[in-house]
Design a protein around this motif. Structure first.
Motif, PDB file in Angstrom:
ATOM      1  N   LYS A   1       0.835  -1.205   0.000  1.00 15.89           N
ATOM      2  CA  LYS A   1       0.000   0.000   0.000  1.00 15.89           C
ATOM      3  C   LYS A   1       0.873   1.260   0.000  1.00 15.89           C
ATOM      4  N   ARG A   2       1.965   1.211   0.772  1.00 14.54           N
ATOM      5  CA  ARG A   2       2.866   2.365   0.825  1.00 14.54           C
ATOM      6  C   ARG A   2       3.461   2.614  -0.549  1.00 14.54           C
ATOM      7  N   LYS A   3       3.894   1.557  -1.224  1.00 16.37           N
ATOM      8  CA  LYS A   3       4.484   1.697  -2.550  1.00 16.37           C
ATOM      9  C   LYS A   3       3.469   2.221  -3.566  1.00 16.37           C
ATOM     10  N   LEU A   4       2.222   1.839  -3.406  1.00 14.81           N
ATOM     11  CA  LEU A   4       1.170   2.300  -4.324  1.00 14.81           C
ATOM     12  C   LEU A   4       0.655   3.692  -3.951  1.00 14.81           C
ATOM     13  N   GLY A   5       1.106   4.203  -2.821  1.00 19.67           N
ATOM     14  CA  GLY A   5       0.675   5.534  -2.398  1.00 19.67           C
ATOM     15  C   GLY A   5      -0.698   5.538  -1.744  1.00 19.67           C
ATOM     16  N   ILE A   6      -1.138   4.394  -1.325  1.00 21.48           N
ATOM     17  CA  ILE A   6      -2.423   4.303  -0.636  1.00 21.48           C
ATOM     18  C   ILE A   6      -2.158   4.548   0.847  1.00 21.48           C
ATOM     19  N   ASN A   7      -2.749   5.641   1.352  1.00 22.54           N
ATOM     20  CA  ASN A   7      -2.532   5.925   2.773  1.00 22.54           C
ATOM     21  C   ASN A   7      -3.834   5.756   3.552  1.00 22.54           C
ATOM     22  N   SER A   8      -3.758   5.929   4.836  1.00 25.30           N
ATOM     23  CA  SER A   8      -4.912   5.704   5.724  1.00 25.30           C
ATOM     24  C   SER A   8      -6.066   6.633   5.394  1.00 25.30           C
ATOM     25  N   LEU A   9      -5.742   7.887   5.051  1.00 26.32           N
ATOM     26  CA  LEU A   9      -6.797   8.847   4.739  1.00 26.32           C
ATOM     27  C   LEU A   9      -7.553   8.416   3.488  1.00 26.32           C
ATOM     28  N   GLN A  10      -6.838   7.959   2.478  1.00 25.99           N
ATOM     29  CA  GLN A  10      -7.488   7.491   1.249  1.00 25.99           C
ATOM     30  C   GLN A  10      -8.360   6.269   1.541  1.00 25.99           C
ATOM     31  N   GLU A  11      -7.840   5.357   2.339  1.00 25.54           N
ATOM     32  CA  GLU A  11      -8.623   4.171   2.702  1.00 25.54           C
ATOM     33  C   GLU A  11      -9.875   4.563   3.466  1.00 25.54           C
ATOM     34  N   LEU A  12      -9.727   5.530   4.378  1.00 26.38           N
ATOM     35  CA  LEU A  12     -10.874   5.995   5.152  1.00 26.38           C
ATOM     36  C   LEU A  12     -11.925   6.591   4.217  1.00 26.38           C
ATOM     37  N   LYS A  13     -11.480   7.417   3.272  1.00 26.32           N
ATOM     38  CA  LYS A  13     -12.409   8.014   2.304  1.00 26.32           C
ATOM     39  C   LYS A  13     -13.117   6.928   1.505  1.00 26.32           C
ATOM     40  N   GLN A  14     -12.355   5.934   1.065  1.00 24.50           N
ATOM     41  CA  GLN A  14     -12.951   4.837   0.293  1.00 24.50           C
ATOM     42  C   GLN A  14     -13.953   4.061   1.140  1.00 24.50           C
ATOM     43  N   ASN A  15     -13.593   3.813   2.393  1.00 19.45           N
ATOM     44  CA  ASN A  15     -14.494   3.082   3.290  1.00 19.45           C
ATOM     45  C   ASN A  15     -15.776   3.861   3.545  1.00 19.45           C
ATOM     46  N   ILE A  16     -15.642   5.173   3.729  1.00 18.43           N
ATOM     47  CA  ILE A  16     -16.817   6.007   3.965  1.00 18.43           C
ATOM     48  C   ILE A  16     -17.692   6.028   2.716  1.00 18.43           C
ATOM     49  N   ALA A  17     -17.059   6.201   1.559  1.00 23.26           N
ATOM     50  CA  ALA A  17     -17.827   6.212   0.305  1.00 23.26           C
ATOM     51  C   ALA A  17     -18.548   4.889   0.104  1.00 23.26           C
ATOM     52  N   LYS A  18     -17.861   3.798   0.358  1.00 27.93           N
ATOM     53  CA  LYS A  18     -18.465   2.473   0.204  1.00 27.93           C
ATOM     54  C   LYS A  18     -19.593   2.293   1.220  1.00 27.93           C
ATOM     55  N   GLY A  19     -19.348   2.726   2.445  1.00 29.27           N
ATOM     56  CA  GLY A  19     -20.375   2.630   3.480  1.00 29.27           C
ATOM     57  C   GLY A  19     -21.613   3.440   3.115  1.00 29.27           C
ATOM     58  N   TRP A  20     -21.406   4.663   2.599  1.00 28.04           N
ATOM     59  CA  TRP A  20     -22.528   5.505   2.203  1.00 28.04           C
ATOM     60  C   TRP A  20     -23.277   4.856   1.042  1.00 28.04           C
ATOM     61  N   GLN A  21     -22.536   4.286   0.110  1.00 30.26           N
ATOM     62  CA  GLN A  21     -23.155   3.601  -1.028  1.00 30.26           C
ATOM     63  C   GLN A  21     -24.006   2.432  -0.515  1.00 30.26           C
ATOM     64  N   ASP A  22     -23.476   1.704   0.450  1.00 26.96           N
ATOM     65  CA  ASP A  22     -24.226   0.581   1.021  1.00 26.96           C
ATOM     66  C   ASP A  22     -25.494   1.065   1.722  1.00 26.96           C
TER      67      ASP A  22
END
Length: 154
Positions: A68-89
């Motif tokens: 994830k670090r190498k791909l530039g995926i950080n905790s904030l991005q994951e949190l945003k994705q999780n929130i977006a997915k949660g809202w979609q659900d």
């Protein structure tokens, strides 16, 4: 080995769900020393396997974090994705759809009610403006504007 050193390895049997203590004690008494020793070895083996699996899991989690670090995926991005997915659900649930529909209908009704109230107020203001009392007051104001000196003479 005393109890503190054994960790999860226990020499006394623990009742499973649905078992009572009396049944466990009688089962232990009916086991031979050899059977008890065999169960202790199996218990130690299972605990060791659990520890190994925990270590493997920790290594996998570390490897995942590195990727994830190498791909530039950080905790904030994951949190945003999780929130977006949660809202979609949430928005996909029938409860949300029903609530949204109900609120939309309520909003439309409220809008219609406010529009109706506005029309009533406008009508009442027009009635007041056309009333003889208001006409008389309006004439007096016009006279005062046309003849400001008349204020001083009264």
């Amino acid at each position: 080995m005393d109890r503190g050193e054994q960790g999860l390895l226990r020499t006394d049997p623990v009742p499973e769900e649905g078992e009572d203590v009396a049944a466990t004690i009688s089962a232990t008494e009916t086991l031979s020393e050899e059977e008890q020793e065999e169960l202790r070895r199996e218990l130690a083996k299972v605990e060791e396997e659990i520890q190994t699996l925990s270590q493997v899991l920790a290594a996998k989690e570390k490897h995942l974090a590195e990727i994830k670090r190498k791909l530039g995926i950080n905790s904030l991005q994951e949190l945003k994705q999780n929130i977006a997915k949660g809202w979609q659900d949430v928005t996909a649930t029938s409860a949300y759809k029903k609530t949204s529909e109900t609120l939309s209908q309520a909003g439309q009704k409220a809008s219609a009610a406010f529009s109706s109230v506005g029309s009533v107020i406008t009508k009442k203001l027009e009635d007041v403006k056309n009333s003889p009392t208001f006409k008389s007051f309006e004439e007096k104001v016009e006279n005062l504007k046309a003849h400001p000196s008349s204020i001083l003479s009264t």
